[in-house]
Design a protein around this motif. Structure first.
Motif, PDB file in Angstrom:
ATOM      1  N   LYS A 528     -11.120   5.452   8.055  1.00 55.00           N
ATOM      2  CA  LYS A 528      -9.971   6.201   7.548  1.00 55.00           C
ATOM      3  C   LYS A 528     -10.265   6.856   6.198  1.00 55.00           C
ATOM      4  O   LYS A 528      -9.645   7.857   5.839  1.00 55.00           O
ATOM      5  CB  LYS A 528      -8.757   5.284   7.446  1.00 55.00           C
ATOM      6  N   GLY A 530     -13.064   8.161   5.571  1.00 53.98           N
ATOM      7  CA  GLY A 530     -14.046   9.206   5.824  1.00 53.98           C
ATOM      8  C   GLY A 530     -15.446   8.824   5.398  1.00 53.98           C
ATOM      9  O   GLY A 530     -16.303   9.692   5.184  1.00 53.98           O
ATOM     10  N   THR A 597      -8.638   1.541  -1.006  1.00 52.02           N
ATOM     11  CA  THR A 597      -8.428   2.985  -0.931  1.00 52.02           C
ATOM     12  C   THR A 597      -7.113   3.355  -1.603  1.00 52.02           C
ATOM     13  O   THR A 597      -6.195   2.543  -1.718  1.00 52.02           O
ATOM     14  CB  THR A 597      -8.388   3.455   0.542  1.00 52.02           C
ATOM     15  N   VAL A 599      -4.025   5.838  -1.063  1.00 49.32           N
ATOM     16  CA  VAL A 599      -3.435   6.614   0.020  1.00 49.32           C
ATOM     17  C   VAL A 599      -2.205   7.370  -0.497  1.00 49.32           C
ATOM     18  O   VAL A 599      -1.315   6.775  -1.113  1.00 49.32           O
ATOM     19  CB  VAL A 599      -3.034   5.710   1.203  1.00 49.32           C
ATOM     20  N   ASP A 601       0.640  10.176   1.031  1.00 45.89           N
ATOM     21  CA  ASP A 601       1.126  10.874   2.236  1.00 45.89           C
ATOM     22  C   ASP A 601       0.259  10.555   3.452  1.00 45.89           C
ATOM     23  O   ASP A 601      -0.153  11.444   4.211  1.00 45.89           O
ATOM     24  CB  ASP A 601       1.169  12.393   2.010  1.00 45.89           C
ATOM     25  N   ARG A 602      -0.052   9.284   3.588  1.00 46.49           N
ATOM     26  CA  ARG A 602      -0.804   8.759   4.735  1.00 46.49           C
ATOM     27  C   ARG A 602      -2.246   9.264   4.795  1.00 46.49           C
ATOM     28  O   ARG A 602      -2.916   9.134   5.823  1.00 46.49           O
ATOM     29  CB  ARG A 602      -0.084   9.092   6.057  1.00 46.49           C
ATOM     30  N   LYS A 603      -2.730   9.825   3.692  1.00 47.98           N
ATOM     31  CA  LYS A 603      -4.119  10.284   3.637  1.00 47.98           C
ATOM     32  C   LYS A 603      -4.848   9.580   2.499  1.00 47.98           C
ATOM     33  O   LYS A 603      -4.285   9.398   1.412  1.00 47.98           O
ATOM     34  CB  LYS A 603      -4.182  11.797   3.446  1.00 47.98           C
ATOM     35  N   VAL A 604      -6.073   9.210   2.757  1.00 46.17           N
ATOM     36  CA  VAL A 604      -6.894   8.571   1.729  1.00 46.17           C
ATOM     37  C   VAL A 604      -7.381   9.643   0.760  1.00 46.17           C
ATOM     38  O   VAL A 604      -8.062  10.589   1.163  1.00 46.17           O
ATOM     39  CB  VAL A 604      -8.096   7.825   2.348  1.00 46.17           C
ATOM     40  N   VAL A 605      -7.033   9.468  -0.519  1.00 46.28           N
ATOM     41  CA  VAL A 605      -7.444  10.457  -1.522  1.00 46.28           C
ATOM     42  C   VAL A 605      -8.591   9.943  -2.386  1.00 46.28           C
ATOM     43  O   VAL A 605      -9.270  10.733  -3.065  1.00 46.28           O
ATOM     44  CB  VAL A 605      -6.245  10.856  -2.411  1.00 46.28           C
TER      45      VAL A 605
END
Length: 637
Positions: A528, A530, A597, A599, A601-605
């Protein structure tokens, strides 16, 4: 320095320390050499048993501090005290033995004094950061964070390696179904446990012979062959289409019990088989081949590989030599035409030849053991057979020792006994009609129920998170067969266990489903984020252990070689299962307290590469444990 310390120093020549020995636990000097050489090159090939290493350090310290008690056991355990990793509880026991010696020969005035003296004599090692006597006269041991960090990075880079052991040849005898009969749950336990033990021995570098001692010889083949000739008279030219071997066996048994003429023919077929008649031998081979085909279906489903069939028939030509071996040593007593071997302390002898000249299971198993030791050159022979055979093995091995076939000082011969599989009514697992449950039907039900488990979970996911058709099939098979295996292996093998699909397929608790899901969850963290395998391998960021939960997790992972050594000693797979379950729980504690991680907005930054690599180290250890248990695992569920 206290009066007790002065006395100890005078007797043992220990120099006065610059600081209180309760604070500084290792005295530098040439005499402080480590009991186990920490060879950096060996660390890349093997994993160090931290527990064993620290225990060896205390054995050295005991011999140095208390020469008269040099061989006293070291009571080292995992610590129950906050801030410590291990604790040594030996001081009280050492002090209690002081009354056996004159006062001037025992250099300790109290249990605490004994504990401090052990600390003073503890060899230096990069494994231990600190060891100190604490309240209660125990010794609290803290493993070096620097050492832990180095080992965790090696674990990430090189994988889970075995502890260093001397290479051996090992025979593992397991599964052992009977020709022309269905495999049942008793064979399931033997197959699963035996496969696991074989995997273990291969992992640590032993040469393993996986032997399937099938029941392919004996008087029952007379009735089977006679029945085959009647049902399929053209069997020599047309292979008989025996669809249901169990029904075929039951049909021949029914005729054998009710028809005297058929029974006479059956006995004649036995004689012809033993004498090598080609037509009868062909019939026997066809029956064995039909059974073997059915066995292979079960083995393929359970991923049982490398199992070599060497049944009872294999040893028939060796029987004469075995009997001769006993006769030449004057160990045979003849009674009523039978050849018997009596053993000291045993009321019942073993029979190695019947009055009609035929042989027994005792003879067969003696020939089998002799072949494995003399021809296969086995250092260890492990029999994974139900507990009901304990007396039989005890008598056979006693006879083997008496005849000098087996020397227990040179070979490890062990019966890995196991209990029964029970239904939820706590009675022997059977069908509602009272019949033995067919293993194939049991596995079919496991697949059916696992399909529901997977599909119910898929129904809760967004479309882009759902499994592909192949991933679904892989997950179902991993859960179905893994659940059956793990439910067996997690129990102490000597105990009976209750077979319950509801418990096996529960996502909560110590189950295969829980562990398989934990593994996929761990693997998903890097995915998740990447971060690929290549990314991790190329990145130079080391694993750094700072948070207490990171250290706790790392300490447990590094118990892996200790657990492997315990499994080798006890041959009880449940120690690996317990270790895996604890690892998954410690991982959860780590994950909840240490952010891997970021996260939004449901994205790993962003992500912490050190912790990403630590999660992968956990996955590496769990995967190796799955391999040893004989369980398949998947990346997504």
């Amino acid at each position: 320095m206290s009066k007790a310390e002065k006395k100890a120093a005078k007797l043992a020549g220990v120099r006065k320390m610059d600081v209180d020995p309760r604070d500084a636990v290792r005295t530098p000097g040439p005499e402080r050499t480590s009991p186990a050489t920490m060879d950096a090159s060996a660390e890349t090939e093997y994993m160090i048993d931290v527990f064993g290493h620290i225990k060896a350090m205390f054995e050295t310290a005991t011999a140095s501090a208390f020469p008269l008690l040099a061989n006293s056991p070291v009571a080292l355990v995992l610590s129950t005290k906050p801030g410590a990793h291990y604790q040594n509880n030996s001081a009280m026991s050492l002090y209690s033995k002081s009354k056996d010696f004159p006062a001037d020969q025992f250099p300790a005035d109290s249990p605490m004094d004994a504990a401090m003296r052990l600390c003073e004599h503890l060899p230096s090692s990069d494994v231990v950061e600190k060891a100190e006597a604490v309240k209660g006269s125990t010794i609290a041991v803290i493993v070096s964070t620097k050492y832990l960090t180095r080992q965790m990075n090696l674990l990430f880079q090189l994988g889970a390696r075995p502890p260093k052991v001397k290479e051996e040849v090992v025979v593992v005898d397991y599964s052992s179904p009977n020709i022309a009969k269905q495999m049942h749950v008793g064979h399931l336990r033997s197959t699963i446990i035996g496969d696991c033990i074989s995997n273990l021995f291969e992992f640590i570098g032993h040469k393993v012979h996986r032997i399937n001692h099938v029941g392919d010889w004996g008087t029952q083949f007379g009735m089977l062959i006679a029945h085959l000739k009647d049902e399929y008279p053209d069997f020599e030219t047309n292979s008989p289409p025996i669809a249901d071997l169990q029904a075929f066996y039951q049909g021949s048994k029914k005729r054998f019990d009710a028809d005297e003429e058929f029974k006479t023919r059956a006995w004649n077929e036995v004689v012809l088989l033993q004498n090598g008649d080609p037509v009868v031998t062909k019939a026997w081979q066809l029956i064995c081949a039909a059974s073997r085909k059915e066995f292979d279906v079960i083995y393929n489903r359970l991923n049982i590989v490398g199992l070599r069939e060497m049944g009872e028939s294999f040893y028939q030509s060796m029987m004469v030599d075995v009997i001769k071996h006993f006769e030449e040593r004057g160990l045979v007593t003849i009674e009523d035409g039978r050849k018997l071997v009596f053993l000291e302390g045993k009321e019942v002898p073993i029979t190695i030849e019947k009055s009609n000249g035929s042989y027994t299971y005792d003879t067969s198993d003696l020939a089998c053991l002799k072949y494995r030791l003399d021809t296969l050159k086995a250092d260890s022979v492990i029999y994974v057979v139900d507990a009901g055979q304990s007396l039989h093995f005890e008598l056979v091995w006693g006879a083997a020792r008496k005849a000098e076939i087996y020397d227990e000082t040179k070979n490890r011969i062990e019966h890995v006994a196991f209990g029964l599989v029970l239904g939820e009514d706590k009675k022997k697992l059977k069908t509602r009609s009272g019949d033995t449950i067919k293993l194939s039907e049991l596995l079919d039900e496991a697949v059916e129920l696992s399909s529901k488990v997977v599909d119910d979970k898929q129904a809760t996911l967004e479309d882009d998170a759902k499994l592909t058709a192949q991933e679904r099939e892989d997950a179902i098979n991993a859960i179905a067969y893994g659940a059956v295996k793990y439910a067996d292996l997690k129990s102490n093998r000597t105990a009976d266990y209750v077979f319950s699909f509801d418990r096996m397929l529960d996502f909560r608790g110590n189950t295969a489903v829980y562990l398989l899901y934990a593994y996929t969850r761990i693997m998903s963290i890097a995915r998740k984020a990447g971060v690929s395998e290549a990314d991790m391998a190329a990145d130079t960021t080391p694993i750094v252990l700072e948070h207490p939960k990171e250290i706790k997790l790392a300490l447990h992972l590094l118990r892996f070689p200790e657990i492997i050594e315990q499994f080798v000693a006890e041959l009880n797979p449940h120690v690996v299962c317990g270790y895996m379950f604890q690892a998954s729980q410690y991982f959860t504690e780590f994950y909840e307290n240490c952010r891997c991680t970021e996260v939004v907005d449901r994205k790993v930054v962003s992500y912490n590469m050190s912790r990403i690599k630590l999660t992968r180290a956990v996955a590496v250890v769990l995967a190796k444990c799955f391999d040893i248990l004989g369980m398949k695992y998947v990346q997504r569920m």
